[in-house]
Design an enzyme around this catalytic site. Structure first.
Site: not given
Ligand SMILES: *Cc1c(COP(=O)(O)O)cnc(C)c1O
Length: 348
Positions: A41, A92, A163, A188
């Site tokens: 962990r 998001y 983000d 992504k």
């Molecule tokens: C998909 C997404 C998230 C969340 O990420 P996960 O890997 O699905 O938990 C956060 N911010 C943005 C801009 C996203 O497109």
């Protein structure tokens, strides 16, 4: 070296005889005592290789998490009881849901802003402990002035997290613009093949890095070794994927803008994400049901082109138009992408 080169070469074993070119997948829940790793962990060599590479690209120290939302939760957890979080009204929806949940339980105060309205964001920063930026925003495609907002936030004693999922470190480096933290849904563009769920945080602040590492150790929102290995394998081709997706998106945005069925095209001029607005939900649903190449699916940033009518999710803000379709442009031949879209748009 330039970013596309570093994406290929960072996080590798030394160039010595018999060393593998790639850090192998280490499946280990525990390590022989007396070293740095100790337990599964706390550390894993496959995470480290991934973290070195993304840290190199963003210009800071990286920590891998189980998902993008695990990284979001870890950042929101830094906020003290009753303190204020400034965040984009459009972002998001999972990030917005986490914030709304914390606010409903009296943990934090949330102040939602139009992140593209810099004056309004700067004014909101005055009471903030944390300023959350997403740029471009998902799926409204608004772009924030990160450097100006970061200055205002710091003047008020607030931390700034960006983000950077949509832009990737190849198109935008938030730490260079003054952000304290960069957040990624690695799921992504970074992993890039629609087969991994993973997240990451990057910072230049060693103290903050230690706090976040401590939270990850304690909460256990860690990725698997195989996920980290797959994500790094995906990241090796980030340069060519982003370049191709962006070239395709630029061309498609132009053609979509000239199409009678498309009321509005939201493309910030960079990256592979486009949002289009059709007449209504029915027109958008007809579009997503009528393609053969474009796949109707949530998520984004894969090599394959996908699209989605975002308001099919009840959690999406009602200020997102019912007829908005978010396009994640892949790396296929742009003429095939257009042929498929254009014939489906004829039904919309
Ligand atoms: C998909 C997404 C998230 C969340 O990420 P996960 O890997 O699905 O938990 C956060 N911010 C943005 C801009 C996203 O497109």
């Amino acid at each position: 070296m330039r970013p596309a080169t570093r994406a290929v070469h960072a996080g590798r074993p030394p160039h010595e005889p018999d060393e593998p070119l790639n850090v192998p997948i280490t499946m280990a829940s525990t390590y022989v005592a007396g070293g740095e790793r100790e337990y599964g962990r706390y550390a894993n060599p496959s995470w480290t290789a991934f973290e070195e590479t993304l840290g190199d690209l963003e210009g800071g120290r990286c920590l891998a998490f189980a998902s993008g939302l695990a990284a979001v939760a870890t950042v929101l957890d830094l906020v003290g009881h009753g303190e204020t979080v400034v965040a984009p009204r459009h972002a998001y929806n999972g990030s917005l849901m986490q914030l709304a949940d914390l606010e409903a339980r009296g943990r934090v105060r949330a102040l939602l802003v139009d992140i593209a309205d810099t004056d309004a964001v700067v004014a909101a920063c005055a009471d903030a402990a944390l300023v959350v930026i997403e740029s471009p925003t998902n799926p409204a495609m608004e772009v924030a002035e990160i450097a100006t907002i970061a200055d205002a936030a710091h003047a008020a004693g607030a931390r700034v997290v960006v983000d950077n999922t949509f832009a990737t470190p190849l198109l935008q480096r938030p730490l260079d613009l003054g952000a304290d933290l960069v957040l990624h849904s690695v799921t992504k563009y970074l992993a890039g093949h629609s087969d991994v769920v993973m997240g990451a945080l990057v910072t230049r602040d060693d103290e903050l890095h230690a706090v976040l590492k401590g939270r990850r150790d304690l909460i256990g929102a860690i990725p698997g070794a195989f996920e980290a290995w797959l994500a790094l394998r995906g990241m090796r081709t980030l340069g060519v994927r982003v370049e191709r997706a962006q070239a395709n998106a630029t061309e498609l945005a132009k053609r979509l803008g000239e199409h009678a069925a498309v009321h509005e095209v939201r493309y910030p001029g960079f990256g592979g994400m486009i949002s289009i607005v059709l007449a209504d939900a029915e027109a958008a649903d007809r579009l997503t049901a009528s393609t053969s190449l474009w796949v109707h699916a949530t998520s984004l940033g894969g090599v394959e082109s996908t699209f989605e009518r975002r308001r099919r999710w009840r959690s999406e803000p009602t200020t997102i138009p019912e007829g908005l379709v978010r396009l994640s442009v892949g790396i296929e031949d742009v003429e095939d992408l257009w042929d498929d879209l254009a014939s489906a748009l004829a039904t919309a």
